[in-house]
Design a protein around this motif. Sequence first.
Motif, PDB file in Angstrom:
ATOM      1  N   VAL A  27       0.830  -1.202   0.000  1.00 14.67           N
ATOM      2  CA  VAL A  27       0.000   0.000   0.000  1.00 14.67           C
ATOM      3  C   VAL A  27       0.863   1.249   0.000  1.00 14.67           C
ATOM      4  N   ASN A  28       0.194   2.385  -0.242  1.00 10.93           N
ATOM      5  CA  ASN A  28       0.833   3.679  -0.050  1.00 10.93           C
ATOM      6  C   ASN A  28       0.724   4.025   1.435  1.00 10.93           C
ATOM      7  N   VAL A  29       1.847   4.036   2.109  1.00  7.90           N
ATOM      8  CA  VAL A  29       1.830   4.169   3.574  1.00  7.90           C
ATOM      9  C   VAL A  29       1.285   5.510   4.039  1.00  7.90           C
ATOM     10  N   HIS A  30       1.283   6.506   3.161  1.00 13.87           N
ATOM     11  CA  HIS A  30       0.911   7.855   3.578  1.00 13.87           C
ATOM     12  C   HIS A  30      -0.549   7.966   4.007  1.00 13.87           C
ATOM     13  N   TYR A  31      -1.381   6.970   3.657  1.00 11.84           N
ATOM     14  CA  TYR A  31      -2.793   7.024   4.008  1.00 11.84           C
ATOM     15  C   TYR A  31      -3.108   6.385   5.359  1.00 11.84           C
ATOM     16  N   TYR A  32      -2.096   5.801   6.002  1.00 11.48           N
ATOM     17  CA  TYR A  32      -2.353   4.964   7.162  1.00 11.48           C
ATOM     18  C   TYR A  32      -1.750   5.510   8.449  1.00 11.48           C
ATOM     19  N   VAL A  33      -2.417   5.123   9.531  1.00  9.08           N
ATOM     20  CA  VAL A  33      -1.855   5.236  10.874  1.00  9.08           C
ATOM     21  C   VAL A  33      -1.324   3.863  11.244  1.00  9.08           C
ATOM     22  N   PHE A  34      -0.127   3.830  11.791  1.00  6.28           N
ATOM     23  CA  PHE A  34       0.474   2.563  12.201  1.00  6.28           C
ATOM     24  C   PHE A  34       0.592   2.543  13.721  1.00  6.28           C
ATOM     25  N   GLY A  35       0.087   1.460  14.283  1.00  7.61           N
ATOM     26  CA  GLY A  35       0.095   1.336  15.726  1.00  7.61           C
ATOM     27  C   GLY A  35       0.911   0.145  16.185  1.00  7.61           C
ATOM     28  N   TRP A  36       1.418   0.269  17.407  1.00 10.99           N
ATOM     29  CA  TRP A  36       2.045  -0.869  18.073  1.00 10.99           C
ATOM     30  C   TRP A  36       1.161  -1.288  19.239  1.00 10.99           C
ATOM     31  N   PHE A  37       0.924  -2.581  19.315  1.00 12.00           N
ATOM     32  CA  PHE A  37       0.140  -3.182  20.375  1.00 12.00           C
ATOM     33  C   PHE A  37       0.989  -4.261  21.040  1.00 12.00           C
ATOM     34  N   SER A  49       1.098   2.725  21.184  1.00 10.90           N
ATOM     35  CA  SER A  49       1.603   3.876  20.447  1.00 10.90           C
ATOM     36  C   SER A  49       1.073   3.865  19.032  1.00 10.90           C
ATOM     37  N   TRP A  50       0.909   5.054  18.449  1.00 11.13           N
ATOM     38  CA  TRP A  50       0.605   5.137  17.013  1.00 11.13           C
ATOM     39  C   TRP A  50       1.423   6.231  16.354  1.00 11.13           C
ATOM     40  N   PHE A  51       1.575   6.073  15.027  1.00 12.18           N
ATOM     41  CA  PHE A  51       2.260   7.047  14.186  1.00 12.18           C
ATOM     42  C   PHE A  51       1.340   7.383  13.024  1.00 12.18           C
ATOM     43  N   ASN A  52       1.036   8.651  12.863  1.00 10.92           N
ATOM     44  CA  ASN A  52       0.170   9.113  11.789  1.00 10.92           C
ATOM     45  C   ASN A  52       1.029   9.519  10.591  1.00 10.92           C
ATOM     46  N   SER A  53       0.954   8.750   9.521  1.00 11.17           N
ATOM     47  CA  SER A  53       1.785   9.023   8.342  1.00 11.17           C
ATOM     48  C   SER A  53       1.427  10.335   7.667  1.00 11.17           C
ATOM     49  N   ALA A  54       0.220  10.806   7.855  1.00 10.88           N
ATOM     50  CA  ALA A  54      -0.214  12.025   7.166  1.00 10.88           C
ATOM     51  C   ALA A  54       0.526  13.256   7.657  1.00 10.88           C
ATOM     52  N   ASP A  55       0.810  13.298   8.960  1.00 10.74           N
ATOM     53  CA  ASP A  55       1.454  14.500   9.496  1.00 10.74           C
ATOM     54  C   ASP A  55       2.613  14.210  10.443  1.00 10.74           C
ATOM     55  N   ALA A  96      -2.207  -1.546  11.148  1.00 11.04           N
ATOM     56  CA  ALA A  96      -2.458  -0.382  10.305  1.00 11.04           C
ATOM     57  C   ALA A  96      -3.936  -0.026  10.312  1.00 11.04           C
ATOM     58  N   ALA A  97      -4.205   1.270  10.393  1.00 12.01           N
ATOM     59  CA  ALA A  97      -5.572   1.768  10.409  1.00 12.01           C
ATOM     60  C   ALA A  97      -5.707   2.944   9.465  1.00 12.01           C
ATOM     61  N   LEU A  98      -6.938   3.184   9.001  1.00 12.69           N
ATOM     62  CA  LEU A  98      -7.220   4.377   8.204  1.00 12.69           C
ATOM     63  C   LEU A  98      -7.784   5.493   9.062  1.00 12.69           C
ATOM     64  N   GLU A  99      -8.262   5.146  10.253  1.00 11.58           N
ATOM     65  CA  GLU A  99      -8.780   6.160  11.171  1.00 11.58           C
ATOM     66  C   GLU A  99      -7.624   6.828  11.893  1.00 11.58           C
ATOM     67  N   ARG A 100      -7.781   8.090  12.159  1.00 10.39           N
ATOM     68  CA  ARG A 100      -6.719   8.843  12.800  1.00 10.39           C
ATOM     69  C   ARG A 100      -6.854   8.817  14.309  1.00 10.39           C
ATOM     70  N   HIS A 101      -5.709   8.913  14.999  1.00 13.63           N
ATOM     71  CA  HIS A 101      -5.708   9.203  16.423  1.00 13.63           C
ATOM     72  C   HIS A 101      -6.506   8.195  17.240  1.00 13.63           C
ATOM     73  N   THR A 102      -6.201   6.932  17.045  1.00 13.60           N
ATOM     74  CA  THR A 102      -6.896   5.924  17.805  1.00 13.60           C
ATOM     75  C   THR A 102      -5.998   4.742  18.112  1.00 13.60           C
TER      76      THR A 102
END
Length: 121
Positions: A27-37, A49-55, A96-102
């Motif tokens: 995928v294009n990573v820029h659309y995703y939030v990546f989290g560690w569980f 923890s999460w990392f928002n690729s958008a910003d 990986a998630a498409l929703e932000r800040h979660t």
Amino acid sequence: QLQLVESGGGLVQPGGSLRLSCAISGVNVHYYVFGWFRQAPGKEREGISWFNSADGSTYYVDSVKGRFAISRDKNTVHLQMESLKPEDTAVYYCAAALERHTLEEASYLFWGPGTQVTVSS
């Protein structure tokens, strides 16, 4: 199809460090939030923890804040873990998630198989 594969787990002494990596493909990573569980023995899985690729924004739960650092380098998400404690022992998952800040698990659509981290003397 997005695929995630974690690496970097292992056995470390209390106070030590580990760097986990999550290789991302498909995928294009820029659309995703990546989290560690993580899931400790006998406990439910928890988001840490999460990392928002958008910003480039990041978030940490209190139990790891100041000790863990999440980052992304191209198609790899890292979790640098410092000052490790026995209670950090768990299987660590990248997701990986498409929703932000979660860190709601239901929002994460794709998951890696996990990597074991054991903190013990």
